[in-house]
Design a protein around this motif. Structure first.
Motif, PDB file in Angstrom:
ATOM      1  N   ALA A   1     -71.128 -33.354  60.631  1.00 54.22           N
ATOM      2  CA  ALA A   1     -69.770 -32.926  60.276  1.00 54.22           C
ATOM      3  C   ALA A   1     -69.760 -32.141  58.975  1.00 54.22           C
ATOM      4  CB  ALA A   1     -68.850 -34.141  60.172  1.00 54.22           C
ATOM      5  N   ALA A   2     -70.525 -32.598  57.979  1.00 53.94           N
ATOM      6  CA  ALA A   2     -70.559 -31.918  56.679  1.00 53.94           C
ATOM      7  C   ALA A   2     -71.111 -30.502  56.818  1.00 53.94           C
ATOM      8  CB  ALA A   2     -71.401 -32.721  55.683  1.00 53.94           C
ATOM      9  N   VAL A   3     -72.149 -30.339  57.622  1.00 57.57           N
ATOM     10  CA  VAL A   3     -72.730 -29.009  57.826  1.00 57.57           C
ATOM     11  C   VAL A   3     -71.718 -28.098  58.518  1.00 57.57           C
ATOM     12  CG1 VAL A   3     -74.550 -27.709  58.991  1.00 57.57           C
ATOM     13  CG2 VAL A   3     -75.097 -29.870  57.859  1.00 57.57           C
ATOM     14  N   GLY A   4     -71.001 -28.627  59.499  1.00 58.70           N
ATOM     15  CA  GLY A   4     -70.027 -27.813  60.216  1.00 58.70           C
ATOM     16  C   GLY A   4     -68.873 -27.370  59.342  1.00 58.70           C
ATOM     17  N   THR A   5     -68.278 -28.283  58.600  1.00 55.20           N
ATOM     18  CA  THR A   5     -67.158 -27.908  57.737  1.00 55.20           C
ATOM     19  C   THR A   5     -67.632 -27.029  56.590  1.00 55.20           C
ATOM     20  OG1 THR A   5     -67.374 -29.962  56.445  1.00 55.20           O
ATOM     21  CG2 THR A   5     -65.836 -29.984  58.302  1.00 55.20           C
ATOM     22  N   GLY A   6     -68.880 -27.239  56.149  1.00 61.24           N
ATOM     23  CA  GLY A   6     -69.418 -26.383  55.090  1.00 61.24           C
ATOM     24  C   GLY A   6     -69.556 -24.939  55.520  1.00 61.24           C
ATOM     25  N   ARG A   7     -69.657 -24.718  56.816  1.00 62.16           N
ATOM     26  CA  ARG A   7     -69.725 -23.354  57.354  1.00 62.16           C
ATOM     27  C   ARG A   7     -68.341 -22.814  57.711  1.00 62.16           C
ATOM     28  NH1 ARG A   7     -74.861 -21.768  60.005  1.00 62.16           N
ATOM     29  NH2 ARG A   7     -76.494 -23.031  59.042  1.00 62.16           N
ATOM     30  N   GLY A   8     -67.309 -23.580  57.382  1.00 62.76           N
ATOM     31  CA  GLY A   8     -65.957 -23.132  57.666  1.00 62.76           C
ATOM     32  C   GLY A   8     -65.591 -23.192  59.130  1.00 62.76           C
ATOM     33  N   LEU A   9     -66.271 -24.035  59.906  1.00 61.33           N
ATOM     34  CA  LEU A   9     -66.021 -24.105  61.344  1.00 61.33           C
ATOM     35  C   LEU A   9     -64.910 -25.099  61.653  1.00 61.33           C
ATOM     36  CD1 LEU A   9     -69.694 -24.021  62.674  1.00 61.33           C
ATOM     37  CD2 LEU A   9     -68.079 -22.128  62.383  1.00 61.33           C
ATOM     38  N   PRO A  10     -64.209 -24.910  62.759  1.00 67.17           N
ATOM     39  CA  PRO A  10     -63.103 -25.798  63.112  1.00 67.17           C
ATOM     40  C   PRO A  10     -63.599 -27.152  63.604  1.00 67.17           C
ATOM     41  CG  PRO A  10     -63.460 -24.189  64.848  1.00 67.17           C
ATOM     42  CD  PRO A  10     -64.359 -23.793  63.717  1.00 67.17           C
ATOM     43  N   GLU A  11     -62.670 -28.072  63.682  1.00 66.58           N
ATOM     44  CA  GLU A  11     -63.005 -29.426  64.131  1.00 66.58           C
ATOM     45  C   GLU A  11     -63.619 -29.429  65.526  1.00 66.58           C
ATOM     46  OE1 GLU A  11     -60.598 -33.496  65.241  1.00 66.58           O
ATOM     47  OE2 GLU A  11     -59.829 -32.265  63.582  1.00 66.58           O
ATOM     48  N   GLN A  12     -63.199 -28.525  66.394  1.00 69.43           N
ATOM     49  CA  GLN A  12     -63.744 -28.489  67.741  1.00 69.43           C
ATOM     50  C   GLN A  12     -65.241 -28.208  67.733  1.00 69.43           C
ATOM     51  OE1 GLN A  12     -62.693 -29.523  70.432  1.00 69.43           O
ATOM     52  NE2 GLN A  12     -63.871 -28.544  72.067  1.00 69.43           N
ATOM     53  N   ALA A  13     -65.698 -27.384  66.800  1.00 64.49           N
ATOM     54  CA  ALA A  13     -67.139 -27.125  66.697  1.00 64.49           C
ATOM     55  C   ALA A  13     -67.889 -28.400  66.348  1.00 64.49           C
ATOM     56  CB  ALA A  13     -67.398 -26.050  65.636  1.00 64.49           C
ATOM     57  N   VAL A  14     -67.338 -29.188  65.433  1.00 62.23           N
ATOM     58  CA  VAL A  14     -67.961 -30.460  65.060  1.00 62.23           C
ATOM     59  C   VAL A  14     -67.957 -31.415  66.250  1.00 62.23           C
ATOM     60  CG1 VAL A  14     -67.801 -32.450  63.515  1.00 62.23           C
ATOM     61  CG2 VAL A  14     -67.316 -30.155  62.643  1.00 62.23           C
ATOM     62  N   THR A  15     -66.868 -31.443  67.002  1.00 65.71           N
ATOM     63  CA  THR A  15     -66.797 -32.301  68.183  1.00 65.71           C
ATOM     64  C   THR A  15     -67.878 -31.927  69.198  1.00 65.71           C
ATOM     65  OG1 THR A  15     -64.400 -32.529  67.901  1.00 65.71           O
ATOM     66  CG2 THR A  15     -65.305 -33.126  70.043  1.00 65.71           C
TER      67      THR A  15
ATOM     68  N   ARG B   1     -60.057 -32.949  52.870  1.00 64.85           N
ATOM     69  CA  ARG B   1     -61.303 -32.939  52.107  1.00 64.85           C
ATOM     70  C   ARG B   1     -61.591 -34.318  51.532  1.00 64.85           C
ATOM     71  NH1 ARG B   1     -66.057 -30.481  51.985  1.00 64.85           N
ATOM     72  NH2 ARG B   1     -66.820 -29.989  49.910  1.00 64.85           N
ATOM     73  N   GLY B   2     -60.557 -34.950  50.973  1.00 59.61           N
ATOM     74  CA  GLY B   2     -60.739 -36.271  50.388  1.00 59.61           C
ATOM     75  C   GLY B   2     -61.162 -37.309  51.404  1.00 59.61           C
ATOM     76  N   TRP B   3     -60.513 -37.304  52.562  1.00 56.92           N
ATOM     77  CA  TRP B   3     -60.877 -38.293  53.574  1.00 56.92           C
ATOM     78  C   TRP B   3     -62.232 -38.010  54.196  1.00 56.92           C
ATOM     79  CZ3 TRP B   3     -59.585 -42.956  53.688  1.00 56.92           C
ATOM     80  CH2 TRP B   3     -58.331 -43.365  53.231  1.00 56.92           C
ATOM     81  N   GLN B   4     -62.631 -36.746  54.247  1.00 60.53           N
ATOM     82  CA  GLN B   4     -63.990 -36.470  54.713  1.00 60.53           C
ATOM     83  C   GLN B   4     -65.014 -37.091  53.768  1.00 60.53           C
ATOM     84  OE1 GLN B   4     -65.319 -32.345  54.917  1.00 60.53           O
ATOM     85  NE2 GLN B   4     -66.972 -32.917  56.304  1.00 60.53           N
ATOM     86  N   LEU B   5     -64.821 -36.898  52.468  1.00 62.56           N
ATOM     87  CA  LEU B   5     -65.746 -37.457  51.478  1.00 62.56           C
ATOM     88  C   LEU B   5     -65.724 -38.982  51.498  1.00 62.56           C
ATOM     89  CD1 LEU B   5     -64.994 -34.986  48.552  1.00 62.56           C
ATOM     90  CD2 LEU B   5     -67.129 -35.115  49.859  1.00 62.56           C
ATOM     91  N   ALA B   6     -64.531 -39.563  51.636  1.00 61.09           N
ATOM     92  CA  ALA B   6     -64.422 -41.015  51.661  1.00 61.09           C
ATOM     93  C   ALA B   6     -65.113 -41.604  52.895  1.00 61.09           C
ATOM     94  CB  ALA B   6     -62.951 -41.425  51.627  1.00 61.09           C
ATOM     95  N   HIS B   7     -64.873 -41.003  54.059  1.00 64.12           N
ATOM     96  CA  HIS B   7     -65.521 -41.484  55.279  1.00 64.12           C
ATOM     97  C   HIS B   7     -67.027 -41.234  55.226  1.00 64.12           C
ATOM     98  CE1 HIS B   7     -61.548 -41.269  57.755  1.00 64.12           C
ATOM     99  NE2 HIS B   7     -61.752 -42.481  57.283  1.00 64.12           N
TER     100      HIS B   7
END
Length: 325
Positions: free
Chosen positions: A71-85, A265-271
């Motif tokens: 998930a971190a790699v995907g969001t770091g590339r600016g990709l949407p949640e569907q890409a992470v899924t 962003r905060g909940w991503q870091l917390a999780h």
């Protein structure tokens, strides 16, 4: 009553031994399938739906660490949640979200990528950061991948012999992605039983954050952070309070292109911190008026009553991570 003949005794022993062998084969086969599909081991972690519909997925700390990295790699590339899924569903099918060193022919790692097919060297593929990154590189080349059925998008990247296999993992991957991108607040928990795979302490947490999110992702922007003006800095925004505690000022992902706000962003870091709790000996994580504590029997996020206690969605306070040693 006449005694059974020696040949009948031997035949009976052979039948019993054959039956025992077949039972052992069945057990071994079941365990092998469960290992590949992520069904073995004590779960220890749990993610639930933020919609209150009762959907949930139980998984192991090892799977949690790998899912958080993907998930971190995907969001770091600016990709949407569907890409992470899509990435998470693919890894669930291919390896059970385990960074395995074997597979069909020369397949390796989370996504069972093959060095002989140009995915990278064996060493690179066994690196979860690299493996996730190269998967996303191929995924974004799939035209309209966010509009395709998940199993179709995954198959166009993987070219698997079982093209429909990814679909069954979509519900679990959807729950994981919602939590690990931060869209769904306070939905991922783990028991947090300490492991022995990594060092502990604030420095270990900082190193792991840099590994998954990178230096640029953790640098503060010139924006309001916890009521104070932050200036761009060449060092990551991991504030080391002491040997056991770090704080992560939260800002919106303005530069990622994914349109994610400070709350996500905060909940991503917390999780992420909870997912890594066993590896990094994390005993407490707090954010936005919620707190998770390792070892609780129900492993729930509870109201902390501290800064940012206005609720899980406020996203005002920094993420605070406390290790056990």
């Amino acid at each position: 009553m006449p005694e059974p003949s020696p040949s009948r005794k031997r035949h009976g022993r052979l039948l019993r031994r054959g039956a025992a062998f077949m039972v052992l084969l069945a057990v071994a086969g079941y365990l092998a399938v469960q290992y590949v599909t992520g069904g073995t081991g004590t779960p220890g972690c749990d993610v639930v739906s933020g919609k209150g519909d009762g959907a949930r997925y139980e998984f192991t700390p090892e799977q949690a660490v790998n899912a958080a990295t993907i998930a971190a790699v995907g969001t770091g590339r600016g990709l949407p949640e569907q890409a992470v899924t899509i990435a998470l569903a693919t890894a669930l099918q291919e390896s059970g979200l385990r960074n395995i060193d074997h597979g069909d022919r020369d397949s390796l790692g989370l996504f069972q990528q093959r060095p002989s097919m140009g995915w990278g060297t064996a060493e690179e593929i066994r690196d979860p950061i690299y493996a996730a990154g190269v998967f996303y590189e191929h995924l974004v080349k799939v035209r309209d991948y966010t509009r395709l059925p998940l199993t179709v998008a995954a198959q166009r990247v993987q070219r698997s012999g079982f093209p429909e296999a990814y679909a069954k993992h979509e519900p679990d991957a959807t729950l994981l992605a919602a939590a690990l991108t931060g869209r769904s607040a306070a939905t991922l928990t783990c028991e947090g039983r300490p492991g022995a795979t990594r060092a502990a302490g604030a420095d270990a947490v900082r190193d792991a954050l840099l590994r998954d999110f990178g230096r640029d992702a953790l640098q503060p922007a010139a924006a309001e952070v916890s009521g104070e003006k932050a200036s761009p800095s060449p060092t990551p925004s991991v504030i080391k309070k002491d040997e056991r505690t770090v704080e992560l000022p939260v800002r919106a992902d303005e530069d990622s292109g994914a349109g994610r706000g400070a709350r996500e962003r905060g909940w991503q870091l917390a999780h992420w911190a909870v997912a890594n709790a066993s590896d990094l000996h994390i005993k407490r994580v707090s954010y936005a008026g919620r707190e998770w504590v390792a070892g609780n029997t129900d492993s729930q996020w509870r109201a902390s009553g501290g800064a940012g206690a206005s609720g899980a969605g406020s996203g005002v306070s920094p993420v605070r991570i406390v290790t056990s040693r």
